[in-house]
Scaffold this motif. Structure first.
Motif, PDB file in Angstrom:
ATOM      1  N   TYR A 101      62.492 -19.748 -31.308  1.00 18.33           N
ATOM      2  CA  TYR A 101      62.752 -20.836 -30.372  1.00 18.33           C
ATOM      3  C   TYR A 101      61.454 -21.245 -29.670  1.00 18.33           C
ATOM      4  N   PRO A 102      61.298 -22.518 -29.331  1.00 21.95           N
ATOM      5  CA  PRO A 102      60.148 -22.911 -28.512  1.00 21.95           C
ATOM      6  C   PRO A 102      60.271 -22.298 -27.114  1.00 21.95           C
ATOM      7  N   ALA A 103      59.134 -21.879 -26.560  1.00 22.12           N
ATOM      8  CA  ALA A 103      59.125 -21.224 -25.244  1.00 22.12           C
ATOM      9  C   ALA A 103      58.422 -22.113 -24.224  1.00 22.12           C
ATOM     10  N   PHE A 104      59.057 -22.272 -23.076  1.00 24.62           N
ATOM     11  CA  PHE A 104      58.517 -23.053 -21.971  1.00 24.62           C
ATOM     12  C   PHE A 104      58.496 -22.174 -20.717  1.00 24.62           C
ATOM     13  N   SER A 105      57.678 -22.568 -19.754  1.00 23.92           N
ATOM     14  CA  SER A 105      57.724 -21.875 -18.463  1.00 23.92           C
ATOM     15  C   SER A 105      57.577 -22.893 -17.350  1.00 23.92           C
ATOM     16  N   TYR A 106      58.078 -22.531 -16.174  1.00 25.50           N
ATOM     17  CA  TYR A 106      57.925 -23.336 -14.968  1.00 25.50           C
ATOM     18  C   TYR A 106      57.170 -22.489 -13.951  1.00 25.50           C
ATOM     19  N   THR A 107      56.223 -23.097 -13.259  1.00 26.85           N
ATOM     20  CA  THR A 107      55.432 -22.314 -12.315  1.00 26.85           C
ATOM     21  C   THR A 107      54.798 -23.187 -11.246  1.00 26.85           C
ATOM     22  N   PHE A 108      54.446 -22.542 -10.114  1.00 22.43           N
ATOM     23  CA  PHE A 108      53.595 -23.134  -9.082  1.00 22.43           C
ATOM     24  C   PHE A 108      52.149 -22.643  -9.241  1.00 22.43           C
ATOM     25  N   THR A 270      58.772 -19.501   2.720  1.00 26.82           N
ATOM     26  CA  THR A 270      57.862 -20.326   3.524  1.00 26.82           C
ATOM     27  C   THR A 270      57.881 -21.771   3.040  1.00 26.82           C
ATOM     28  N   LEU A 271      58.079 -21.957   1.740  1.00 24.26           N
ATOM     29  CA  LEU A 271      58.182 -23.319   1.216  1.00 24.26           C
ATOM     30  C   LEU A 271      59.521 -23.945   1.608  1.00 24.26           C
ATOM     31  N   GLU A 272      60.601 -23.164   1.560  1.00 27.32           N
ATOM     32  CA  GLU A 272      61.898 -23.670   1.998  1.00 27.32           C
ATOM     33  C   GLU A 272      61.816 -24.141   3.448  1.00 27.32           C
ATOM     34  N   LEU A 273      61.192 -23.335   4.297  1.00 22.52           N
ATOM     35  CA  LEU A 273      61.070 -23.680   5.707  1.00 22.52           C
ATOM     36  C   LEU A 273      60.230 -24.938   5.892  1.00 22.52           C
ATOM     37  N   ALA A 274      59.153 -25.042   5.105  1.00 23.67           N
ATOM     38  CA  ALA A 274      58.287 -26.217   5.210  1.00 23.67           C
ATOM     39  C   ALA A 274      59.010 -27.481   4.789  1.00 23.67           C
ATOM     40  N   ASN A 329      50.602 -23.671   3.444  1.00 23.66           N
ATOM     41  CA  ASN A 329      49.202 -23.582   3.847  1.00 23.66           C
ATOM     42  C   ASN A 329      48.282 -23.598   2.634  1.00 23.66           C
ATOM     43  N   LEU A 330      48.690 -22.872   1.593  1.00 26.52           N
ATOM     44  CA  LEU A 330      47.904 -22.856   0.363  1.00 26.52           C
ATOM     45  C   LEU A 330      47.830 -24.246  -0.256  1.00 26.52           C
ATOM     46  N   TRP A 331      48.968 -24.919  -0.307  1.00 26.52           N
ATOM     47  CA  TRP A 331      49.016 -26.219  -0.962  1.00 26.52           C
ATOM     48  C   TRP A 331      48.248 -27.282  -0.193  1.00 26.52           C
ATOM     49  N   LEU A 332      48.324 -27.240   1.121  1.00 29.57           N
ATOM     50  CA  LEU A 332      47.615 -28.228   1.941  1.00 29.57           C
ATOM     51  C   LEU A 332      46.194 -27.773   2.279  1.00 29.57           C
ATOM     52  N   ASN A 333      45.905 -26.518   1.951  1.00 33.82           N
ATOM     53  CA  ASN A 333      44.589 -25.916   2.216  1.00 33.82           C
ATOM     54  C   ASN A 333      44.215 -26.015   3.694  1.00 33.82           C
ATOM     55  N   ARG A 366      55.220 -30.425  12.324  1.00 34.48           N
ATOM     56  CA  ARG A 366      56.175 -31.213  11.535  1.00 34.48           C
ATOM     57  C   ARG A 366      55.485 -32.410  10.866  1.00 34.48           C
ATOM     58  N   ALA A 367      54.578 -33.057  11.577  1.00 33.33           N
ATOM     59  CA  ALA A 367      53.868 -34.208  11.012  1.00 33.33           C
ATOM     60  C   ALA A 367      53.000 -33.780   9.829  1.00 33.33           C
ATOM     61  N   ARG A 368      52.339 -32.639   9.948  1.00 38.34           N
ATOM     62  CA  ARG A 368      51.470 -32.164   8.865  1.00 38.34           C
ATOM     63  C   ARG A 368      52.290 -31.709   7.663  1.00 38.34           C
ATOM     64  N   LEU A 369      53.474 -31.197   7.897  1.00 40.24           N
ATOM     65  CA  LEU A 369      54.324 -30.765   6.785  1.00 40.24           C
ATOM     66  C   LEU A 369      54.760 -31.939   5.915  1.00 40.24           C
ATOM     67  N   LYS A 370      54.841 -33.121   6.486  1.00 37.10           N
ATOM     68  CA  LYS A 370      55.266 -34.285   5.717  1.00 37.10           C
ATOM     69  C   LYS A 370      54.280 -34.611   4.602  1.00 37.10           C
ATOM     70  N   ARG A 371      53.063 -34.131   4.702  1.00 32.45           N
ATOM     71  CA  ARG A 371      52.062 -34.383   3.669  1.00 32.45           C
ATOM     72  C   ARG A 371      52.345 -33.600   2.393  1.00 32.45           C
ATOM     73  N   LEU A 372      53.274 -32.648   2.430  1.00 36.26           N
ATOM     74  CA  LEU A 372      53.613 -31.911   1.215  1.00 36.26           C
ATOM     75  C   LEU A 372      54.187 -32.838   0.151  1.00 36.26           C
ATOM     76  N   ASP A 373      54.991 -33.807   0.575  1.00 35.42           N
ATOM     77  CA  ASP A 373      55.510 -34.842  -0.321  1.00 35.42           C
ATOM     78  C   ASP A 373      56.035 -34.261  -1.633  1.00 35.42           C
ATOM     79  N   ALA A 374      56.830 -33.208  -1.550  1.00 37.33           N
ATOM     80  CA  ALA A 374      57.383 -32.580  -2.760  1.00 37.33           C
ATOM     81  C   ALA A 374      58.582 -33.369  -3.260  1.00 37.33           C
TER      82      ALA A 374
END
Length: 389
Positions: A101-108, A270-274, A329-333, A366-374
């Protein structure tokens, strides 16, 4: 039409947020396919994921030994796919080779790639760019979106009593034994300064009753300045007399949307909270660094007898090199969620928490979290893998 879909996952965060939205869509799109989940627990697992996974709509739930047996079986000629939703990419590649079978993965994680994968699916252009910088062929990377957004949007509407401050001691027994009493002591300190605050402990369903009982006794937590607590009806009462609500895990998203602050440890939460827009204080207590699991081979190399002090020094050096602990924090550096790491007291946690409750500080977070734009990712992920099988 596919005959079989083989999913793999490992830790509690992925099992809670990545697997359910993907599984729901696979059931809708390929209703006749047999779906098996291989739960490959590692050093980061809580040890009780099996019970949680049993509630999912699966045809089979298996572990590492069943995976090894499947790797030794002959190809059946059936059509299928392998999809990794947390864990080591090599496991998905080996299973793909064994089944055809073809193999795929999902990751951050930009490091989580294997050349044997048909494609690696990622949450964002940020992860794609980081993966390309590591030499991965751009044609084998597909941005699908963030599965945690799907999990947040699709969580059942479960009512939760109002609480201002959420205490998240994690789902791993080794952490909860120490951390719950530590967080309760911090809550007592905060309540002295702000008697109006209402506190709630978000209890993970992965924590066994025996671990909860041990944590509430407070024996281990007292080494760190923590306190014990007792049940009073459906609430906790700390040694200092503070009443703390106890929320079941399905209530956490409703609670996040109503709370003013969360105090937590690093992880998917931490991502859920963000994404819920909740200002949070992230803790990495290093009072007992030898208790922390490590990634990869280091965990096993430093777990032998007589290596306690060596592991302690290794963890301290590693923690000092990490730029950020929380995923947002990692994503927004940048340090959007304040972090405490090292040896600190409940009073220091309380002080940092009270500062984060200040209206202007909370608005800024809260304003800075909006930049995550997930963006949601489950629909695109499932569409992509089904189109390539």
């Amino acid at each position: 039409m596919l005959d079989e879909i083989l999913l793999l996952t490992n830790g509690p965060g992925e099992l809670s947020t990545w697997v359910p939205p993907v599984l729901t869509r696979l059931r809708q799109r390929v209703p006749g396919a047999r779906i098996e989940l291989f739960l490959i627990r590692d050093q980061f697992a809580a040890g009780t994921e099996q019970t949680k996974a049993e509630a999912l709509q699966l045809d089979a739930l298996s572990g590492r030994s069943a995976l090894f047996r499947r790797l030794l079986e002959r190809k059946t000629g059936r059509r299928g796919l392998v999809l990794l939703l947390g864990g080591a990419p090599r496991d998905a590649v080996l299973l793909g080779r064994a089944t055809g079978y073809p193999a795929f993965s999902y990751t951050f994680d930009a490091r989580a790639h294997h050349p044997g994968l048909r494609a690696v699916l990622v949450d964002s252009e940020r992860t794609r760019a980081a993966m390309q910088a590591r030499g991965v062929n751009p044609a084998r990377i597909e941005v699908v979106g963030n599965l945690v957004v799907d999990a947040l949007h699709e969580a059942p509407a479960v009512a939760a009593p109002a609480a201002d401050v959420l205490l998240l001691a994690g789902s791993r027994p080794f952490a909860a034994r120490y951390l719950l009493g530590f967080l309760l002591a911090a809550a007592e300190q905060m309540a002295k300064a702000r008697p109006d605050l209402r506190f709630a402990w978000v209890r993970s369903r992965l924590l066994p009753e025996a671990v909860v009982a041990e944590a509430l006794e407070g024996g281990l937590a007292k080494e760190l300045g923590g306190v014990g607590a007792r049940w009073v009806g459906d609430r906790l009462q700390t040694a200092g007399g503070l009443e703390v609500l106890v929320l079941d895990e399905p209530q956490r998203y409703a609670a996040m949307r109503r709370a003013q602050l969360a105090i937590t440890i690093p992880g998917t939460n931490t991502l859920e909270l963000a994404l819920a827009g909740l200002p949070s204080l992230v803790l990495l207590p290093l009072h007992k660094p030898e208790m922390l699991p490590l990634e990869g081979l280091w965990h096993w190399l430093l777990s032998g007898p007589g290596l306690r002090s060596l592991k302690q020094r290794f963890v301290w050096r590693l923690a000092a090199r990490l730029p950020h602990l929380a995923l947002p924090n990692l994503w927004l550096n940048e340090r959007v969620f304040p972090e405490l790491r090292g040896v600190f007291s409940p009073a220091e946690v309380a002080s940092a928490g009270l500062e984060l409750l200040e209206p202007q500080r909370a608005r800024d977070v809260r304003a800075r979290l909006k930049r995550l734009d997930a963006q949601p990712g489950a629909d695109k992920l499932v569409e992509y893998v089904l189109a390539r099988c």
